[in-house]
Enzyme design. Structure first.
Site, PDB file in Angstrom:
ATOM      1  N   HIS A 171       0.681  -1.202  -0.093  1.00 24.03           N
ATOM      2  CA  HIS A 171      -0.096  -0.107   0.074  1.00 24.03           C
ATOM      3  C   HIS A 171       0.846   1.211   0.035  1.00 24.03           C
ATOM      4  O   HIS A 171       2.122   1.189   0.070  1.00 24.03           O
ATOM      5  CB  HIS A 171      -1.016   0.018   1.109  1.00 24.03           C
ATOM      6  CG  HIS A 171      -0.280   0.069   2.558  1.00 24.03           C
ATOM      7  ND1 HIS A 171      -1.236   0.585   3.500  1.00 24.03           N
ATOM      8  CD2 HIS A 171       0.739   0.115   3.054  1.00 24.03           C
ATOM      9  CE1 HIS A 171      -0.480   0.842   4.752  1.00 24.03           C
ATOM     10  NE2 HIS A 171       0.726   0.364   4.387  1.00 24.03           N
ATOM     11  N   GLU A 172       0.261   2.214  -0.257  1.00 26.74           N
ATOM     12  CA  GLU A 172       0.733   3.679  -0.387  1.00 26.74           C
ATOM     13  C   GLU A 172       1.921   3.646  -1.211  1.00 26.74           C
ATOM     14  O   GLU A 172       3.064   4.291  -1.420  1.00 26.74           O
ATOM     15  CB  GLU A 172       1.636   4.184   0.913  1.00 26.74           C
ATOM     16  CG  GLU A 172       0.454   4.747   1.683  1.00 26.74           C
ATOM     17  CD  GLU A 172       0.043   6.213   1.494  1.00 26.74           C
ATOM     18  OE1 GLU A 172       0.920   6.781   0.770  1.00 26.74           O
ATOM     19  OE2 GLU A 172      -1.065   6.627   1.791  1.00 26.74           O
TER      20      GLU A 172
END
Lengths: 597, 597
Positions: free
Chosen positions: A440-441
């Site tokens: 994620h990110e």
């Protein structure tokens, strides 16, 4: 020692490495001193140890689920977040003018780390809410701030970030969520958003979604993305909560880890009007989002570090207390078993964890200190230099811990042996939780492309030059100390390999080939940054030993420093050689060749 | 392609690499030919795909639990194992004289791999039962074979291995389970055994435990360990099942993965007499157990490979079918998204998996071929050489896949992104399942000590010399082909580094220091072995391309070969340099220094 924090190391970072006291001398942070910082850390540690840590296994084993159309989760989640809010911690990093504590980011990093180490699934709700509030503070209208900021900073409402969609994933240029203008200046939002952490729950009175969507008629791709505040329940001009805003929970994702964080597929405007409020100007949504990304990504990187630390501290405690086996020279089966920390390979696995965790902590603290300097620096040239350093370090600060502190967790699990593989001990959960941070990110690959495709090229290489200047100064300082000189030379050689590989890539006009090994470049680049941080830590530890020659803490720092330079840094040469060679072995492989076996 | 096997690669290993047809020419395996081997593989694949694979997620999500003092598990587990038994597969590797198929080990490896890839938690029951039966066949008395072997080979009874104890873990010299002689020649067993896979369940009429225990008055340590057959229900001389044998289930372990395999703490003889039958002579239990270890450890290594393969095949399928994003040179957001297999880093992660999985498959096939040659070779000198090769390769064959095919699973998960992190896709389960392989059947560290502390030293280095001879021959063959010569030279250099590091360690008289980096030695040693296997595969693929120049399978093999030599093998030089330097950085670190932070 605490299971979630080494306060001695926190103080080392704050005061011996990164000069938090220098910030106290600035007008912005003048209200703080060592005692008040310690009080905040104490409060945070108490809440994290008494409210977050004890329920971590239970929250993992009992993930959020649907009951009668509502998300139900363990009450401990709400109780922990309530304690966090009551201590004023949602607002810790915000300006006093909006009710915040104006806590330096550097100190805030250490505060957040304790919650992430104790129970990252619960900490995510506050982390997202704070990031959401920062965005509204930076780019929202006065009216938007008046309506939304207060409840977010009090923790009465939580926030989310709604970027991904099922068909788009990491490719934001392909999002399809629409925002149609309404006569009153608001927008009608319609579309589906995927992977929304904290997307639906009953923890708070309201949920403030920040949604990326396209206004019809705008430019194609990422240049046509706008940002909207879309509350779960509508909010009138007085700030009062009104009708449901037609955001339907379409599904819960059942994850490998971080299970306490509800993660949702949301449908906006399927059953009726879903009203959104444009933030700033149309089509600038992505730039607003990215403005906050440096800070958010440093936070995600530190989440990975904090899980690394939790695993390290647990396996260290276990290794000190578990008797098993004997040393190689002892052939007498009647001799007592030794604590496993006496075994060389257990020491190696502890050292690998220490080197990764404390090295990465230093890098994230360095980045946080830069963020603080952005708030306090008056000189425009210096501000620009700080911005460049942050730009180039952010992909590394986010990514390196997600790989190497995950590997640290793997070692923690290994130290506990069969026990580590059971859910009776926290290390397997921590390892599962940490596996998300690679994804994620921005995935590892995406940050590699960001670093090698953009950051090292920007302003004719000014960011890399600024960074090399910083590292070069540390190398020179190291070379003046005979105890550090050999490692300083090793870092110089690694930095030269980095620069050589960079030049080779910049000289390649085939963009696909140039970026083919960007992930490996990112990984090796990160290794050099952590080497820099260890040389710096060693220099500071050497000063510490002058004052306190018998201090085991400083001796441990120097040992970890030597470990890093002997066991880890030499790996980068093979990596940079590969990047510099513009190797196309993987790129040239066809789908047909893979499918044939 | 199947989700659990690449039959083209199986045939490549059996017939192009490892000359299974040569075995058909021996008296022992004369009944087999390509058609009958294919029929066994077809049968196994059908059972694995229809009975093992479909229930894998369900079995993972619903682990065995207690109900009214009994272990209850999903019916699908029993159904799958019933199909396995009905196909005669428990007995596949056994002699025709005891009702077996006398299947070559090399082919048996490929058969087992399909079940491990499909559902390792279920495959464990048969794997343990077969290992148990092999031990009884090799060392049991005629009476013991008559009583126990038949039901085990029919799959009516299952078997276990009971080595570890709660206080002893890997340190077998510290086990406390007692075996007191009774007047009738049997023994009264008392003690606790930990981590017993398949230790208690209702899948079969009986469970045959093979238990390590100490007869009072015997030598201390491992020299006083004896081996006993201890059935869950007593078995009379006619083979009929009698009374419960007082083996109490004291607890179930709740694991991170491999959840379908019930894993128990067992108490022997706590509530009444627990009768055991001595296998072979007193105090020789460990040597019996280790006699079977080469085979069992090759099997565990192949379990790790099979999970690596399952993840690879799944992520390959996903990458071919998931559209997302565009290539770096394409800046047009209106152009269609590409399948993610077109992205360079996805290719890299697929290639890393392919290189690890197919490289390790070759190593395990090579070891299995050696096991077959032990059954068919008549020359005593050659038999001794085969034994040495197996002795030195076993720790590598068990360990290298447990690390590098776990990393392969990490890449598979990454390719699926957020989806890979959910339980809706199998890759996170496979990754959790595979994490055990680093720990059981000897941890990575223990195999490192076995390799560097024992195997490279035995008979004045004869095993390493035999191995270097084999590798040297492949290098020479490679150097004669211009397409392989550069990599052949790379392998020669890596082998020289291995030998240099070995000599440096052998010259060190401090045993603790000599073995301080044994795990790193094992890892790098394994990398050289896999390099050897890739050079070999490349040579065979080059021959294949002469016959079929457009065959994508062979082109893929050559690409993976080049990948391995460019991306992987160069890593060993830093590792061997560290080992050769007898670095004591980790060894010298004290518990106090760790505890100080």
């Amino acid at each position: 020692m605490s299971a979630i924090v080494n306060r001695r190391d926190v103080d080392f970072m704050l005061y011996e490495m990164f000069d938090l006291e220098g910030l106290f001398a600035t007008p912005r942070y003048a209200a703080w001193d060592r005692a008040t910082i310690a009080a905040v850390l104490d409060t945070a540690q108490t809440i994290a140890e008494t409210k977050y840590l004890p329920c971590a296994a239970h929250v993992d084993a009992n993930e959020p689920h649907f009951v009668d159309g509502k998300v139900v989760m363990e009450p401990a989640v709400g109780e922990a977040l309530k304690a966090f809010g009551e201590a004023g911690l949602f607002a810790a990093g915000f300006d006093e003018g909006v009710g915040g504590m104006q806590l330096p980011m550097l100190a805030g990093l250490m505060v957040n780390g304790m919650f992430q180490a104790a129970n990252v699934s619960v900490a995510n709700y506050s982390f997202l809410t704070i990031a959401n509030a920062h965005l509204i503070e930076a780019f929202g209208s006065e009216d938007q701030k008046a309506r939304f900021l207060g409840p977010l900073l009090e923790g009465r409402w939580f926030g989310t970030m709604c970027l991904s969609e099922p068909q788009a994933g990491s490719s934001l240029s392909d999002i399809r969520t629409r925002a149609e203008p309404l006569p009153d200046g608001s927008y009608r939002i319609s579309g589906s958003k995927m992977w929304i952490s904290g997307g639906d729950h009953e923890l708070t009175e309201n949920i403030v979604h920040l949604v990326l969507a396209k206004i019809p008629g705008g430019p194609p791709g990422v240049k046509g993305i706008s940002l909207f505040i879309v509350p779960r329940y509508r909010v009138d001009e007085s700030g009062a909560i009104g009708a449901w805003n037609n955001i339907a929970l379409a599904g819960l994702n059942h994850k490998m880890g971080q299970r306490g964080t509800v993660n949702c597929l949301l449908n906006f405007g399927e059953q009726g009007d879903c009203i959104g409020h444009l933030v700033g100007e149309p089509h600038k949504g992505l730039s607003y989002m990215f403005h906050m990304m440096n800070e958010a990504r440093v936070g995600v990187g530190h989440g990975a570090v904090s899980l690394g630390l939790a695993g390290y501290l647990h396996s260290l405690d276990y290794a000190q207390n578990r008797p098993q086996g004997r040393l190689p020279h002892d052939k007498d089966p009647a001799s007592p078993q030794v604590a496993i920390i006496e075994h060389a390979d257990i020491k190696r696995m502890l050292m690998a964890q220490k080197a990764a965790v404390e090295g990465a902590t230093a890098l994230l603290a360095y980045c946080s200190r830069l963020l603080d300097r952005q708030q306090t620096e008056g000189d425009a040239g210096e501000l620009a230099r700080i911005g460049l350093l942050l730009d180039i370090l952010t992909p590394v600060a986010k990514s390196w811990p997600s790989e190497h502190c995950l590997e640290a967790n793997k070692a923690a699990l290994q130290i506990l042996g069969g026990y580590g593989y059971t859910r009776d001990y926290p290390v397997e959960r921590i390892y599962r939780d940490n596996r998300l941070n690679h994804i994620h990110e921005g995935t590892y690959a995406i940050h590699g492309i960001d670093l090698l495709g953009r950051k090292v090229r920007m302003q004719s290489g000014a960011a890399l030059a600024a960074l090399a200047g910083e590292i070069g100064a540390e190398i020179e300082a190291g070379q003046r100390d005979p105890e550090l000189a050999s490692e300083a030379a090793g870092l110089r050689s690694a930095l030269a390999a980095l620069e050589h590989a960079t030049q080779a890539v910049l000289g390649c006009n085939d963009q696909n080939l140039a970026l083919a090994n960007a992930t490996i470049y990112l990984d090796a680049f990160g290794h050099v940054m952590i080497g820099w941080m260890w040389l710096w830590q060693a220099r500071v530890a050497r000063k510490g030993l002058e004052r306190a020659p018998a201090d085991a803490f400083y001796a441990g720092k120097l040992a970890a420093f030597r470990y890093y330079f002997r066991y880890e840094l030499p790996k980068v040469h093979a990596q940079f050689a590969l990047v510099a060679a513009l190797d196309d072995t993987c790129l040239a492989m066809t789908a047909e060749q893979f499918a044939a076996g």
